[in-house]
Write a protein that holds these residues in place. Structure first.
Motif, mmCIF file in Angstrom:
data_model
loop_
_atom_site.group_PDB
_atom_site.id
_atom_site.type_symbol
_atom_site.label_atom_id
_atom_site.label_comp_id
_atom_site.label_asym_id
_atom_site.label_seq_id
_atom_site.Cartn_x
_atom_site.Cartn_y
_atom_site.Cartn_z
ATOM 1 N N MET A 1 -31.125 4.992 -56.999
ATOM 2 C CA MET A 1 -30.276 4.274 -57.934
ATOM 3 C C MET A 1 -30.371 4.972 -59.296
ATOM 4 N N PRO A 2 -29.256 5.524 -59.787
ATOM 5 C CA PRO A 2 -29.295 6.229 -61.072
ATOM 6 C C PRO A 2 -29.581 5.296 -62.246
ATOM 7 N N LYS A 3 -30.168 5.869 -63.267
ATOM 8 C CA LYS A 3 -30.410 5.139 -64.506
ATOM 9 C C LYS A 3 -29.336 5.547 -65.510
ATOM 10 N N LEU A 4 -28.894 4.559 -66.289
ATOM 11 C CA LEU A 4 -27.872 4.752 -67.308
ATOM 12 C C LEU A 4 -28.352 4.057 -68.569
ATOM 13 N N THR A 5 -28.236 4.742 -69.708
ATOM 14 C CA THR A 5 -28.560 4.123 -70.989
ATOM 15 C C THR A 5 -27.292 4.081 -71.818
ATOM 16 N N ILE A 6 -26.960 2.873 -72.271
ATOM 17 C CA ILE A 6 -25.835 2.682 -73.172
ATOM 18 C C ILE A 6 -26.422 2.219 -74.495
ATOM 19 N N VAL A 7 -26.110 2.954 -75.559
ATOM 20 C CA VAL A 7 -26.631 2.626 -76.881
ATOM 21 C C VAL A 7 -25.497 1.994 -77.677
ATOM 22 N N ALA A 8 -25.680 0.705 -78.021
ATOM 23 C CA ALA A 8 -24.679 -0.019 -78.808
ATOM 24 C C ALA A 8 -24.644 0.563 -80.219
ATOM 25 N N PHE A 9 -23.574 0.268 -80.942
ATOM 26 C CA PHE A 9 -23.418 0.823 -82.282
ATOM 27 C C PHE A 9 -24.586 0.458 -83.195
ATOM 28 N N ASP A 10 -25.175 -0.742 -83.008
ATOM 29 C CA ASP A 10 -26.296 -1.164 -83.857
ATOM 30 C C ASP A 10 -27.623 -0.539 -83.431
ATOM 31 N N GLY A 11 -27.595 0.310 -82.410
ATOM 32 C CA GLY A 11 -28.811 0.983 -81.957
ATOM 33 C C GLY A 11 -29.510 0.319 -80.788
ATOM 34 N N GLY B 1 -21.376 5.312 -57.731
ATOM 35 C CA GLY B 1 -19.975 4.965 -57.519
ATOM 36 C C GLY B 1 -19.433 3.960 -58.505
ATOM 37 N N SER B 2 -20.316 3.237 -59.201
ATOM 38 C CA SER B 2 -19.848 2.307 -60.227
ATOM 39 C C SER B 2 -19.526 3.100 -61.490
ATOM 40 N N THR B 3 -18.686 2.539 -62.349
ATOM 41 C CA THR B 3 -18.353 3.245 -63.586
ATOM 42 C C THR B 3 -19.258 2.786 -64.719
ATOM 43 N N VAL B 4 -19.337 3.617 -65.734
ATOM 44 C CA VAL B 4 -20.099 3.250 -66.934
ATOM 45 C C VAL B 4 -19.519 1.956 -67.514
ATOM 46 N N MET B 5 -18.184 1.830 -67.530
ATOM 47 C CA MET B 5 -17.539 0.628 -68.054
ATOM 48 C C MET B 5 -17.932 -0.624 -67.267
ATOM 49 N N CYS C 1 -5.787 1.863 -71.462
ATOM 50 C CA CYS C 1 -6.081 1.504 -72.852
ATOM 51 C C CYS C 1 -7.229 2.405 -73.306
ATOM 52 N N ALA C 2 -7.718 2.186 -74.483
ATOM 53 C CA ALA C 2 -8.842 3.000 -74.965
ATOM 54 C C ALA C 2 -9.964 2.108 -75.473
ATOM 55 N N THR C 3 -10.106 0.934 -74.859
ATOM 56 C CA THR C 3 -11.080 -0.032 -75.364
ATOM 57 C C THR C 3 -12.431 0.026 -74.650
ATOM 58 N N CYS C 4 -12.662 1.122 -73.932
ATOM 59 C CA CYS C 4 -13.986 1.344 -73.339
ATOM 60 C C CYS C 4 -14.504 2.716 -73.760
ATOM 61 N N HIS C 5 -14.016 3.177 -74.895
ATOM 62 C CA HIS C 5 -14.354 4.483 -75.450
ATOM 63 C C HIS C 5 -15.853 4.581 -75.719
ATOM 64 N N VAL C 6 -16.446 5.694 -75.334
ATOM 65 C CA VAL C 6 -17.855 5.976 -75.626
ATOM 66 C C VAL C 6 -17.991 7.441 -76.009
ATOM 67 N N ARG D 1 -17.694 7.878 -63.358
ATOM 68 C CA ARG D 1 -18.243 7.225 -62.167
ATOM 69 C C ARG D 1 -19.644 7.780 -61.920
ATOM 70 N N MET D 2 -20.614 6.878 -61.819
ATOM 71 C CA MET D 2 -22.013 7.272 -61.702
ATOM 72 C C MET D 2 -22.295 7.977 -60.372
ATOM 73 N N LYS D 3 -23.043 9.074 -60.483
ATOM 74 C CA LYS D 3 -23.483 9.874 -59.337
ATOM 75 C C LYS D 3 -24.976 10.131 -59.503
ATOM 76 N N ALA D 4 -25.606 10.560 -58.442
ATOM 77 C CA ALA D 4 -27.034 10.859 -58.513
ATOM 78 C C ALA D 4 -27.324 11.901 -59.596
ATOM 79 N N ILE D 5 -26.422 12.874 -59.782
ATOM 80 C CA ILE D 5 -26.666 13.914 -60.787
ATOM 81 C C ILE D 5 -26.558 13.385 -62.216
ATOM 82 N N TYR D 6 -26.055 12.162 -62.385
ATOM 83 C CA TYR D 6 -25.978 11.551 -63.718
ATOM 84 C C TYR D 6 -27.189 10.664 -64.007
#
Length: 106
Positions: A1-11, A21-25, A46-51, A89-94
């Motif tokens: 299971m890949p790990k993903l870190t999303i950093v919000a604007f406030d840190g 196979g799931s998306t970052v969004m 749209c562009a409301t999931c911009h990162v 889309r999340m992959k093992a290499i991500y």
């Protein structure tokens, strides 16, 4: 299971274990990450999931395709590392991917 870190604007960091196979969004919405509105639900209409993809990951994640690039024209403060999170889309290499949420969405 890949790990993903999303950093919000406030840190605030959201360190997530995500399904391949799931998306970052999808993961951002599922975990109530502030700043990811995802108004179109992932249809690249749209562009409301911009990162911003962390610079360490930009080469591995790659550049946006034409449709995504067109939608990024509507995003706020587009940078060379800008992507729509619905198109990553999340992959093992991500495993370990880091993305940053902009100050606001368009």
């Amino acid at each position: 299971m890949p790990k993903l870190t999303i950093v919000a604007f406030d840190g605030t960091r959201f360190d997530l274990d995500v399904d391949q196979g799931s998306t970052v969004m999808e993961n951002a919405v599922r975990n109530s990450v502030p700043g990811i509105e995802a108004e179109c639900g992932g249809a690249c209409a749209c562009a409301t999931c911009h990162v911003y993809v962390d610079e360490e990951w930009t080469e591995k994640v790659g550049q946006p395709e034409a449709m995504e690039e067109d939608m990024l024209d509507f995003a706020f403060d587009v940078r060379p590392t800008s992507r729509l999170s619905c198109q990553i889309r999340m992959k093992a290499i991500y495993d370990g991917l880091v993305v940053h949420v902009p100050e606001r969405q368009a």
